[in-house]
Write an enzyme that holds these catalytic residues in place. Structure first.
Site, PDB file in Angstrom:
ATOM      1  N   LYS A 121      -4.606  -9.218  31.086  1.00 42.62           N
ATOM      2  CA  LYS A 121      -5.633  -9.847  31.915  1.00 42.62           C
ATOM      3  C   LYS A 121      -6.997  -9.494  31.338  1.00 42.62           C
ATOM      4  CE  LYS A 121      -7.949  -9.688  36.404  1.00 42.62           C
ATOM      5  NZ  LYS A 121      -7.991  -9.125  37.773  1.00 42.62           N
ATOM      6  N   GLU A 177     -17.256  -6.249  47.334  1.00 40.00           N
ATOM      7  CA  GLU A 177     -16.147  -5.425  46.836  1.00 40.00           C
ATOM      8  C   GLU A 177     -16.493  -3.941  46.792  1.00 40.00           C
ATOM      9  OE1 GLU A 177     -12.924  -5.285  43.143  1.00 40.00           O
ATOM     10  OE2 GLU A 177     -14.487  -6.818  43.186  1.00 40.00           O
ATOM     11  N   GLU A 222      -2.486 -11.623  39.089  1.00 41.17           N
ATOM     12  CA  GLU A 222      -3.797 -11.088  38.713  1.00 41.17           C
ATOM     13  C   GLU A 222      -4.179  -9.897  39.591  1.00 41.17           C
ATOM     14  OE1 GLU A 222      -8.449 -12.506  39.052  1.00 41.17           O
ATOM     15  OE2 GLU A 222      -6.896 -14.043  38.914  1.00 41.17           O
ATOM     16  N   GLU A 358     -14.559 -21.924  39.393  1.00 38.66           N
ATOM     17  CA  GLU A 358     -14.609 -20.688  40.175  1.00 38.66           C
ATOM     18  C   GLU A 358     -15.942 -19.968  39.972  1.00 38.66           C
ATOM     19  OE1 GLU A 358     -12.399 -16.366  40.193  1.00 38.66           O
ATOM     20  OE2 GLU A 358     -11.126 -18.155  40.124  1.00 38.66           O
TER      21      GLU A 358
END
Length: 379
Positions: A121, A177, A222, A358
């Site tokens: 990733k 986050e 992911e 995105e």
């Protein structure tokens, strides 16, 4: 010691603000400046300073913006923004152009599909530059971001102590986050990975988007990379680590997969700053394996500075909170230029066009409150 003329204690505006729904930290003035997170954490443990505030860069080992403030206010209430006039910024450039970002994502996907390539990733980002005829104050931008976020999230950091090109520049954002928070013996990390743009004009469609995200094998894949690494780091340093199943987390623009990972730490255990340094960078903003993904980012994207780093504070008791520095922009020293950033996690199943879309959606957390419209060719 790094010159800090741009961070005068006499400045009317704070050099650091972290706004959370349950706590606001505001710091003014500069005392001791640190050259690394380790130096700052050690100084806190010795009781030589009471607080450290600032930002960690994306690349560990790069110059940090960490200092002990001359005064700090920690309030268990949300931040109350003023109501200044909206800063007047206009779109200037996409860096890189959308076609180039799609090409980079395509190149990364090809590598990820190669079973011989070590990266599983990687997170790739792009930037939007906006300009204003009138110099904007950092706190004006922060106030706009906080006032338009239902959770009241926001941060502002003067990057001057990092030296070089960062003198006088500010990182400002509204991140959802939590890299890590420590309150007494309680530790929380809430990584987000796997995202979908919301449809706020249709509740039923918006809920369908959320359900599709939650059931997406690609996004769960992911997300798993992030959760596994965060859990492993906390297990090495804490006890009673609990990792629940992923759940939906929303912002005004996006749905995310999030996992609130909790742990317990001894009173003399690692501080919030030490935990942040150990966790950063997570696969949520870098990739996996970390070092190889970071090199791929450098090759494809270039230098990030403080975007996708961490912003936060820590006190001498080890308490504190560090947010991942996403949904953010860097304001130039003269206040006339703003560079916003947005990225997305790329795995073998990723579609380059969808990844571009995105980033466009994520940009809105910064651009919409400032009235910045993207040309159709950029979005």
């Amino acid at each position: 010691m790094i010159p800090i003329s741009a961070m005068s204690a006499e400045s009317s505006d704070p050099a650091f603000i972290l706004a959370r729904p349950y706590r606001t930290v505001i710091a003014r003035g500069v005392g001791r400046v640190f050259e690394s997170a380790q130096e700052a954490a050690t100084t806190l443990r010795r009781g030589e300073v009471t607080h450290v505030v600032g930002a960690l860069p994306f690349v560990p080992g790069a110059p940090v913006a960490l200092w002990s403030p001359e005064s700090v206010s920690v309030r268990d209430t949300g931040y109350l923004p003023a109501t200044p006039a909206q800063p007047e910024f206009e779109f200037d450039a996409a860096l890189p152009e959308p076609e180039e970002h799609v090409r980079r994502v395509g190149e990364a996907v090809a590598l990820l599909r190669d079973p011989e390539h070590p990266v599983r990733k990687v997170v790739l980002a792009r930037s939007i530059r906006a300009r204003s005829a009138h110099a904007a104050r950092p706190v004006e931008i922060l106030d706009r971001l906080v006032s338009t976020d239902p959770m009241g999230n926001g941060f502002l950091v003067d990057l001057s102590t990092a030296g070089g090109r960062f003198a006088g520049r500010h990182l400002i954002g509204s991140s959802p986050e939590i890299l890590v928070r420590r309150d007494g013996d309680e530790v929380l990390s809430h990584p987000l990975a796997g995202s979908a743009r919301r449809d706020l004009g249709d509740d039923q469609a918006d809920r369908k988007i959320a359900e599709t995200l939650l059931g997406s094998a690609k996004d769960q894949h992911e997300h798993r990379y992030v959760v596994d690494q965060v859990t492993e780091v906390l297990r090495d340093r804490c006890t009673e680590v609990t990792t629940p199943t992923p759940e939906l987390t929303s912002t005004p623009e996006m749905w995310h997969l999030g996992t609130p990972i909790t742990a317990t730490v001894r009173a003399d255990g690692p501080s919030a700053l030490e935990l942040a340094a150990a966790l950063h960078p997570t696969p949520a903003i870098c990739g996996t394996p970390t070092a190889t993904a970071a090199q791929l980012i450098a090759d494809l994207e270039g230098e990030r500075g403080f975007y996708a780093g961490a912003v936060g504070w820590c006190d001498a008791e080890g308490n504190g909170e560090w947010m991942v520095s996403i949904r953010c922009a860097e304001l130039a020293a003269d206040g006339h230029s703003l560079l916003a950033h947005a990225g997305g996690g790329i795995v073998a199943e990723s579609d380059p066009a969808a990844e571009l879309a995105e980033t466009t959606a994520k940009f809105q957390r910064i651009l919409r409150p400032l009235g910045i419209s993207l040309p159709v060719t950029v979005a």
